[in-house]
Design a protein around this motif. Structure first.
Motif, PDB file in Angstrom:
ATOM      1  N   THR A   1       0.831  -1.197   0.000  1.00  0.00           N
ATOM      2  CA  THR A   1       0.000   0.000   0.000  1.00  0.00           C
ATOM      3  C   THR A   1       0.868   1.250   0.000  1.00  0.00           C
ATOM      4  OG1 THR A   1      -1.734  -1.188   1.166  1.00  0.00           O
ATOM      5  CG2 THR A   1      -1.843   1.211   1.216  1.00  0.00           C
ATOM      6  N   PHE A   2       1.944   1.241   0.784  1.00  0.00           N
ATOM      7  CA  PHE A   2       2.855   2.390   0.790  1.00  0.00           C
ATOM      8  C   PHE A   2       3.465   2.600  -0.592  1.00  0.00           C
ATOM      9  CE2 PHE A   2       7.223   3.995   1.211  1.00  0.00           C
ATOM     10  CZ  PHE A   2       6.908   5.288   1.608  1.00  0.00           C
ATOM     11  N   LEU A   3       3.869   1.519  -1.241  1.00  0.00           N
ATOM     12  CA  LEU A   3       4.445   1.641  -2.573  1.00  0.00           C
ATOM     13  C   LEU A   3       3.418   2.164  -3.580  1.00  0.00           C
ATOM     14  CD1 LEU A   3       6.670  -1.548  -2.698  1.00  0.00           C
ATOM     15  CD2 LEU A   3       7.402   0.831  -2.453  1.00  0.00           C
ATOM     16  N   ALA A   4       2.159   1.820  -3.409  1.00  0.00           N
ATOM     17  CA  ALA A   4       1.111   2.350  -4.285  1.00  0.00           C
ATOM     18  C   ALA A   4       0.953   3.860  -4.072  1.00  0.00           C
ATOM     19  CB  ALA A   4      -0.212   1.638  -4.020  1.00  0.00           C
ATOM     20  N   PHE A   5       1.004   4.301  -2.819  1.00  0.00           N
ATOM     21  CA  PHE A   5       0.963   5.735  -2.548  1.00  0.00           C
ATOM     22  C   PHE A   5       2.171   6.430  -3.182  1.00  0.00           C
ATOM     23  CE2 PHE A   5      -2.097   4.960   0.927  1.00  0.00           C
ATOM     24  CZ  PHE A   5      -2.931   6.056   0.768  1.00  0.00           C
ATOM     25  N   LEU A   6       3.334   5.832  -3.049  1.00  0.00           N
ATOM     26  CA  LEU A   6       4.551   6.400  -3.610  1.00  0.00           C
ATOM     27  C   LEU A   6       4.456   6.488  -5.135  1.00  0.00           C
ATOM     28  CD1 LEU A   6       7.457   7.364  -3.033  1.00  0.00           C
ATOM     29  CD2 LEU A   6       8.173   4.995  -3.302  1.00  0.00           C
ATOM     30  N   ARG A   7       3.961   5.431  -5.760  1.00  0.00           N
ATOM     31  CA  ARG A   7       3.809   5.425  -7.218  1.00  0.00           C
ATOM     32  C   ARG A   7       2.842   6.518  -7.673  1.00  0.00           C
ATOM     33  NH1 ARG A   7       1.845   0.282  -8.083  1.00  0.00           N
ATOM     34  NH2 ARG A   7      -0.237   1.106  -7.751  1.00  0.00           N
ATOM     35  N   THR A   8       1.732   6.665  -6.968  1.00  0.00           N
ATOM     36  CA  THR A   8       0.758   7.690  -7.318  1.00  0.00           C
ATOM     37  C   THR A   8       1.357   9.079  -7.151  1.00  0.00           C
ATOM     38  OG1 THR A   8      -1.022   6.221  -6.604  1.00  0.00           O
ATOM     39  CG2 THR A   8      -1.561   8.558  -6.816  1.00  0.00           C
ATOM     40  N   SER A   9       2.109   9.270  -6.095  1.00  0.00           N
ATOM     41  CA  SER A   9       2.774  10.546  -5.867  1.00  0.00           C
ATOM     42  C   SER A   9       3.752  10.866  -6.999  1.00  0.00           C
ATOM     43  CB  SER A   9       3.504  10.510  -4.529  1.00  0.00           C
ATOM     44  OG  SER A   9       4.260  11.668  -4.349  1.00  0.00           O
ATOM     45  N   MET A  10       4.472   9.857  -7.443  1.00  0.00           N
ATOM     46  CA  MET A  10       5.420  10.065  -8.542  1.00  0.00           C
ATOM     47  C   MET A  10       4.699  10.385  -9.849  1.00  0.00           C
ATOM     48  SD  MET A  10       8.122   7.111  -7.552  1.00  0.00           S
ATOM     49  CE  MET A  10       9.502   7.546  -8.564  1.00  0.00           C
ATOM     50  N   TYR A  11       3.549   9.777 -10.072  1.00  0.00           N
ATOM     51  CA  TYR A  11       2.768  10.091 -11.274  1.00  0.00           C
ATOM     52  C   TYR A  11       2.361  11.563 -11.276  1.00  0.00           C
ATOM     53  CZ  TYR A  11       2.202   5.146 -12.547  1.00  0.00           C
ATOM     54  OH  TYR A  11       2.426   3.849 -12.923  1.00  0.00           O
ATOM     55  N   PHE A  12       1.911  12.042 -10.122  1.00  0.00           N
ATOM     56  CA  PHE A  12       1.535  13.457 -10.045  1.00  0.00           C
ATOM     57  C   PHE A  12       2.745  14.365 -10.236  1.00  0.00           C
ATOM     58  CE2 PHE A  12      -2.435  12.044  -7.916  1.00  0.00           C
ATOM     59  CZ  PHE A  12      -3.326  12.766  -8.684  1.00  0.00           C
ATOM     60  N   ALA A  13       3.903  13.966  -9.714  1.00  0.00           N
ATOM     61  CA  ALA A  13       5.115  14.763  -9.894  1.00  0.00           C
ATOM     62  C   ALA A  13       5.530  14.799 -11.368  1.00  0.00           C
ATOM     63  CB  ALA A  13       6.243  14.210  -9.033  1.00  0.00           C
ATOM     64  N   VAL A  14       5.450  13.671 -12.045  1.00  0.00           N
ATOM     65  CA  VAL A  14       5.776  13.625 -13.473  1.00  0.00           C
ATOM     66  C   VAL A  14       4.786  14.465 -14.264  1.00  0.00           C
ATOM     67  CG1 VAL A  14       5.853  12.094 -15.486  1.00  0.00           C
ATOM     68  CG2 VAL A  14       7.004  11.446 -13.373  1.00  0.00           C
ATOM     69  N   ALA A  15       3.521  14.416 -13.883  1.00  0.00           N
ATOM     70  CA  ALA A  15       2.517  15.251 -14.551  1.00  0.00           C
ATOM     71  C   ALA A  15       2.839  16.729 -14.344  1.00  0.00           C
ATOM     72  CB  ALA A  15       1.124  14.935 -14.023  1.00  0.00           C
ATOM     73  N   GLY A  16       3.305  17.078 -13.154  1.00  0.00           N
ATOM     74  CA  GLY A  16       3.676  18.463 -12.898  1.00  0.00           C
ATOM     75  C   GLY A  16       4.861  18.913 -13.729  1.00  0.00           C
ATOM     76  N   VAL A  17       5.821  18.018 -13.943  1.00  0.00           N
ATOM     77  CA  VAL A  17       6.992  18.365 -14.745  1.00  0.00           C
ATOM     78  C   VAL A  17       6.613  18.498 -16.216  1.00  0.00           C
ATOM     79  CG1 VAL A  17       9.203  17.460 -15.584  1.00  0.00           C
ATOM     80  CG2 VAL A  17       8.646  17.355 -13.155  1.00  0.00           C
ATOM     81  N   SER A  18       5.761  17.640 -16.700  1.00  0.00           N
ATOM     82  CA  SER A  18       5.461  17.612 -18.134  1.00  0.00           C
ATOM     83  C   SER A  18       4.288  18.490 -18.555  1.00  0.00           C
ATOM     84  CB  SER A  18       5.206  16.180 -18.574  1.00  0.00           C
ATOM     85  OG  SER A  18       4.095  15.657 -17.892  1.00  0.00           O
ATOM     86  N   VAL A  19       3.541  19.040 -17.613  1.00  0.00           N
ATOM     87  CA  VAL A  19       2.364  19.822 -17.992  1.00  0.00           C
ATOM     88  C   VAL A  19       2.760  21.076 -18.767  1.00  0.00           C
ATOM     89  CG1 VAL A  19       2.149  21.223 -15.882  1.00  0.00           C
ATOM     90  CG2 VAL A  19       0.112  20.636 -17.180  1.00  0.00           C
ATOM     91  N   ASN A  20       3.896  21.646 -18.462  1.00  0.00           N
ATOM     92  CA  ASN A  20       4.328  22.844 -19.172  1.00  0.00           C
ATOM     93  C   ASN A  20       4.647  22.529 -20.630  1.00  0.00           C
ATOM     94  OD1 ASN A  20       4.975  25.510 -19.526  1.00  0.00           O
ATOM     95  ND2 ASN A  20       7.006  25.346 -18.619  1.00  0.00           N
ATOM     96  N   GLN A  21       5.176  21.355 -20.894  1.00  0.00           N
ATOM     97  CA  GLN A  21       5.504  20.960 -22.270  1.00  0.00           C
ATOM     98  C   GLN A  21       4.250  20.575 -23.064  1.00  0.00           C
ATOM     99  OE1 GLN A  21       8.592  21.196 -23.514  1.00  0.00           O
ATOM    100  NE2 GLN A  21       9.195  22.031 -21.515  1.00  0.00           N
ATOM    101  N   LEU A  22       3.270  20.024 -22.363  1.00  0.00           N
ATOM    102  CA  LEU A  22       2.069  19.558 -23.056  1.00  0.00           C
ATOM    103  C   LEU A  22       1.072  20.681 -23.329  1.00  0.00           C
ATOM    104  CD1 LEU A  22       1.437  16.199 -21.185  1.00  0.00           C
ATOM    105  CD2 LEU A  22       2.378  16.515 -23.468  1.00  0.00           C
ATOM    106  N   LEU A  23       0.927  21.581 -22.379  1.00  0.00           N
ATOM    107  CA  LEU A  23      -0.027  22.668 -22.532  1.00  0.00           C
ATOM    108  C   LEU A  23       0.700  23.940 -22.951  1.00  0.00           C
ATOM    109  CD1 LEU A  23      -2.203  22.137 -19.331  1.00  0.00           C
ATOM    110  CD2 LEU A  23      -2.707  21.375 -21.642  1.00  0.00           C
ATOM    111  N   GLU A  24       0.296  24.484 -24.052  1.00  0.00           N
ATOM    112  CA  GLU A  24       0.915  25.710 -24.554  1.00  0.00           C
ATOM    113  C   GLU A  24       0.098  26.927 -24.103  1.00  0.00           C
ATOM    114  OE1 GLU A  24       3.722  25.913 -26.397  1.00  0.00           O
ATOM    115  OE2 GLU A  24       4.023  23.742 -26.341  1.00  0.00           O
ATOM    116  N   ILE A  25      -0.146  27.005 -22.798  1.00  0.00           N
ATOM    117  CA  ILE A  25      -0.879  28.154 -22.281  1.00  0.00           C
ATOM    118  C   ILE A  25       0.041  28.992 -21.412  1.00  0.00           C
ATOM    119  CG2 ILE A  25      -3.127  27.029 -22.391  1.00  0.00           C
ATOM    120  CD1 ILE A  25      -2.919  26.441 -19.447  1.00  0.00           C
ATOM    121  N   ARG A  26      -0.387  30.213 -21.160  1.00  0.00           N
ATOM    122  CA  ARG A  26       0.457  31.168 -20.463  1.00  0.00           C
ATOM    123  C   ARG A  26       0.610  30.857 -18.980  1.00  0.00           C
ATOM    124  NH1 ARG A  26      -1.638  37.114 -20.635  1.00  0.00           N
ATOM    125  NH2 ARG A  26      -2.624  36.416 -18.738  1.00  0.00           N
TER     126      ARG A  26
END
Length: 98
Positions: A23-48
């Motif tokens: 369960t802890f590893l699942a929380f960690l994996r989910t947290s990493m997914y959100f972190a990766v989404a945060g890093v890549s959102v600027n590249q994916l969305l061309e908004i100001r």
């Protein structure tokens, strides 16, 4: 019969420990997914104002990580408290035998 009960109890505790770790590893994996989404959102969305979404994802990642860590240690403590009760069956069996 009581020795079987002790073995079953110990095996159940081991399964519970493994489930807690999983369960802890699942929380960690989910947290990493959100972190990766945060890093890549600027590249994916061309908004100001993409940085707002980045901060939202990073904040969500941090919250999930903290909740998962707290959950892990709370359950780990409960499991350790439960483990003490397993040996009582053996003592009861020996007292009845004598």
């Amino acid at each position: 019969m009581n020795k079987d009960l002790i073995l079953r109890e110990r095996l159940a505790l081991q399964r519970t420990i493994l489930a807690n770790q999983s369960t802890f590893l699942a929380f960690l994996r989910t947290s990493m997914y959100f972190a990766v989404a945060g890093v890549s959102v600027n590249q994916l969305l061309e908004i100001r104002d993409a940085y707002i979404y980045e901060y939202a994802f990073f904040t969500t990642s941090a919250i999930v990580l903290v909740v998962g860590t707290v959950n892990f240690f709370v359950h780990k403590k409960k499991i350790a408290q439960s483990e003490r009760h397993v040996g009582n069956y053996q003592l009861d069996f020996e007292n009845k035998k004598n």
